[in-house]
Motif scaffolding. Structure first.
Motif, PDB file in Angstrom:
ATOM      1  N   GLU A  20     -54.119 -19.000  -7.770  1.00  0.00           N
ATOM      2  CA  GLU A  20     -53.901 -19.593  -6.451  1.00  0.00           C
ATOM      3  C   GLU A  20     -52.626 -20.433  -6.428  1.00  0.00           C
ATOM      4  N   GLN A  21     -52.393 -21.155  -7.526  1.00  0.00           N
ATOM      5  CA  GLN A  21     -51.188 -21.978  -7.619  1.00  0.00           C
ATOM      6  C   GLN A  21     -49.941 -21.100  -7.620  1.00  0.00           C
ATOM      7  N   LYS A  22     -49.970 -20.007  -8.390  1.00  0.00           N
ATOM      8  CA  LYS A  22     -48.831 -19.098  -8.427  1.00  0.00           C
ATOM      9  C   LYS A  22     -48.608 -18.445  -7.063  1.00  0.00           C
ATOM     10  N   GLN A  23     -49.697 -18.089  -6.390  1.00  0.00           N
ATOM     11  CA  GLN A  23     -49.592 -17.485  -5.060  1.00  0.00           C
ATOM     12  C   GLN A  23     -48.984 -18.480  -4.069  1.00  0.00           C
ATOM     13  N   ALA A  24     -49.416 -19.729  -4.155  1.00  0.00           N
ATOM     14  CA  ALA A  24     -48.882 -20.762  -3.265  1.00  0.00           C
ATOM     15  C   ALA A  24     -47.382 -20.971  -3.538  1.00  0.00           C
ATOM     16  N   GLU A  25     -46.998 -20.992  -4.802  1.00  0.00           N
ATOM     17  CA  GLU A  25     -45.584 -21.136  -5.163  1.00  0.00           C
ATOM     18  C   GLU A  25     -44.776 -19.949  -4.645  1.00  0.00           C
ATOM     19  N   LYS A  26     -45.353 -18.756  -4.763  1.00  0.00           N
ATOM     20  CA  LYS A  26     -44.670 -17.554  -4.288  1.00  0.00           C
ATOM     21  C   LYS A  26     -44.468 -17.620  -2.773  1.00  0.00           C
ATOM     22  N   GLU A  27     -45.507 -18.070  -2.052  1.00  0.00           N
ATOM     23  CA  GLU A  27     -45.403 -18.195  -0.600  1.00  0.00           C
ATOM     24  C   GLU A  27     -44.352 -19.235  -0.213  1.00  0.00           C
ATOM     25  N   ARG A  28     -44.328 -20.360  -0.934  1.00  0.00           N
ATOM     26  CA  ARG A  28     -43.315 -21.387  -0.663  1.00  0.00           C
ATOM     27  C   ARG A  28     -41.911 -20.839  -0.915  1.00  0.00           C
ATOM     28  N   ASP A  29     -41.748 -20.113  -2.015  1.00  0.00           N
ATOM     29  CA  ASP A  29     -40.445 -19.519  -2.327  1.00  0.00           C
ATOM     30  C   ASP A  29     -40.012 -18.537  -1.235  1.00  0.00           C
ATOM     31  N   GLU A  30     -40.956 -17.735  -0.754  1.00  0.00           N
ATOM     32  CA  GLU A  30     -40.640 -16.778   0.314  1.00  0.00           C
ATOM     33  C   GLU A  30     -40.259 -17.509   1.599  1.00  0.00           C
ATOM     34  N   GLN A  31     -40.976 -18.599   1.911  1.00  0.00           N
ATOM     35  CA  GLN A  31     -40.651 -19.385   3.096  1.00  0.00           C
ATOM     36  C   GLN A  31     -39.266 -20.022   2.970  1.00  0.00           C
ATOM     37  N   LEU A  32     -38.969 -20.546   1.769  1.00  0.00           N
ATOM     38  CA  LEU A  32     -37.649 -21.116   1.534  1.00  0.00           C
ATOM     39  C   LEU A  32     -36.563 -20.068   1.681  1.00  0.00           C
ATOM     40  N   LYS A  33     -36.818 -18.897   1.138  1.00  0.00           N
ATOM     41  CA  LYS A  33     -35.834 -17.812   1.232  1.00  0.00           C
ATOM     42  C   LYS A  33     -35.622 -17.418   2.693  1.00  0.00           C
ATOM     43  N   ALA A  34     -36.704 -17.291   3.446  1.00  0.00           N
ATOM     44  CA  ALA A  34     -36.602 -16.933   4.858  1.00  0.00           C
ATOM     45  C   ALA A  34     -35.851 -18.022   5.630  1.00  0.00           C
ATOM     46  N   ARG A  35     -36.135 -19.288   5.319  1.00  0.00           N
ATOM     47  CA  ARG A  35     -35.452 -20.392   5.996  1.00  0.00           C
ATOM     48  C   ARG A  35     -33.964 -20.381   5.657  1.00  0.00           C
ATOM     49  N   ARG A  36     -33.625 -20.128   4.395  1.00  0.00           N
ATOM     50  CA  ARG A  36     -32.214 -20.068   4.003  1.00  0.00           C
ATOM     51  C   ARG A  36     -31.494 -18.923   4.707  1.00  0.00           C
TER      52      ARG A  36
END
Length: 104
Positions: A20-36
Protein backbone atom coordinates in the motif's frame (compact mmCIF):
# COMPACT_ATOMS: atom_id res chain seq x y z
CA UNK A 1 -0.29 -23.16 16.00
CA UNK A 2 -1.88 -19.91 17.23
CA UNK A 3 1.54 -18.37 17.41
CA UNK A 4 2.25 -19.39 13.84
CA UNK A 5 -1.05 -17.94 12.58
CA UNK A 6 -0.36 -14.69 14.43
CA UNK A 7 3.09 -14.49 12.85
CA UNK A 8 1.59 -15.16 9.42
CA UNK A 9 -1.04 -12.47 9.95
CA UNK A 10 1.62 -10.05 11.10
CA UNK A 11 3.81 -10.86 8.09
CA UNK A 12 0.79 -10.52 5.77
CA UNK A 13 -0.08 -7.20 7.38
CA UNK A 14 3.49 -5.94 6.95
CA UNK A 15 3.54 -7.04 3.32
CA UNK A 16 0.14 -5.45 2.72
CA UNK A 17 1.31 -2.21 4.37
CA UNK A 18 4.45 -2.17 2.26
CA UNK A 19 2.47 -2.76 -0.93
CA UNK A 20 0.00 0.00 0.00
CA UNK A 21 2.87 2.35 0.82
CA UNK A 22 4.56 1.64 -2.52
CA UNK A 23 1.25 2.12 -4.34
CA UNK A 24 0.70 5.44 -2.57
CA UNK A 25 4.23 6.57 -3.48
CA UNK A 26 3.64 5.53 -7.09
CA UNK A 27 0.39 7.51 -7.20
CA UNK A 28 2.11 10.57 -5.71
CA UNK A 29 4.92 10.27 -8.27
CA UNK A 30 2.38 10.04 -11.10
CA UNK A 31 0.52 13.09 -9.76
CA UNK A 32 3.79 15.01 -9.51
CA UNK A 33 4.71 14.01 -13.04
CA UNK A 34 1.29 15.06 -14.34
CA UNK A 35 1.53 18.38 -12.48
CA UNK A 36 5.02 19.02 -13.89
CA UNK A 37 3.80 18.26 -17.40
CA UNK A 38 0.86 20.63 -16.93
CA UNK A 39 3.16 23.34 -15.57
CA UNK A 40 5.52 22.85 -18.53
CA UNK A 41 2.59 23.20 -20.96
CA UNK A 42 1.37 26.34 -19.20
CA UNK A 43 4.88 27.81 -19.19
CA UNK A 44 5.28 27.08 -22.89
CA UNK A 45 1.91 28.69 -23.64
CA UNK A 46 2.87 31.78 -21.58
CA UNK A 47 6.19 32.06 -23.40
CA UNK A 48 4.47 31.74 -26.79
CA UNK A 49 1.94 34.44 -25.84
CA UNK A 50 4.72 36.66 -24.57
CA UNK A 51 6.72 36.15 -27.77
CA UNK A 52 3.65 37.03 -29.88
CA UNK A 53 2.94 40.09 -27.74
CA UNK A 54 6.56 41.23 -27.97
CA UNK A 55 6.54 40.71 -31.75
CA UNK A 56 3.35 42.76 -32.05
CA UNK A 57 4.79 45.52 -29.85
CA UNK A 58 8.01 45.53 -31.88
CA UNK A 59 6.02 45.79 -35.11
CA UNK A 60 4.01 48.69 -33.72
CA UNK A 61 7.18 50.41 -32.50
CA UNK A 62 8.72 50.02 -35.95
CA UNK A 63 5.61 51.51 -37.57
CA UNK A 64 5.67 54.46 -35.15
CA UNK A 65 9.39 54.98 -35.79
CA UNK A 66 8.80 54.85 -39.56
CA UNK A 67 6.02 57.44 -39.28
CA UNK A 68 8.16 59.73 -37.12
CA UNK A 69 11.10 59.37 -39.52
CA UNK A 70 8.89 60.23 -42.51
CA UNK A 71 7.48 63.29 -40.71
CA UNK A 72 10.98 64.43 -39.71
CA UNK A 73 12.24 64.00 -43.27
CA UNK A 74 9.27 65.94 -44.66
CA UNK A 75 9.78 68.74 -42.10
CA UNK A 76 13.51 68.89 -42.88
CA UNK A 77 12.76 69.04 -46.61
CA UNK A 78 10.30 71.90 -46.01
CA UNK A 79 12.89 73.70 -43.88
CA UNK A 80 15.52 73.26 -46.61
CA UNK A 81 13.08 74.58 -49.25
CA UNK A 82 12.16 77.54 -47.06
CA UNK A 83 15.84 78.31 -46.37
CA UNK A 84 16.67 78.02 -50.07
CA UNK A 85 13.74 80.28 -50.98
CA UNK A 86 14.79 82.80 -48.34
CA UNK A 87 18.37 82.70 -49.58
CA UNK A 88 17.23 83.12 -53.19
CA UNK A 89 15.00 86.02 -52.20
CA UNK A 90 17.85 87.63 -50.28
CA UNK A 91 20.20 87.22 -53.23
CA UNK A 92 17.62 88.61 -55.65
CA UNK A 93 16.96 91.57 -53.36
CA UNK A 94 20.68 92.21 -52.87
CA UNK A 95 21.40 92.01 -56.62
CA UNK A 96 18.96 94.76 -57.48
CA UNK A 97 20.30 97.24 -54.95
CA UNK A 98 24.05 96.84 -55.49
CA UNK A 99 26.13 98.88 -57.83
CA UNK A 100 29.14 97.80 -59.86
CA UNK A 101 31.34 97.54 -56.77
CA UNK A 102 28.77 95.51 -54.80
CA UNK A 103 27.89 98.49 -52.75
CA UNK A 104 24.38 99.20 -51.70
Amino acid sequence: KLMREAQQREAASLIKGTIEQKQAEKERDEQLKARRLQQAKEFKARMERRAKDEAAMMQKAMEIARGLRERRQAREAEERQAAAAAAAAAIAEDDTERDDHSWT
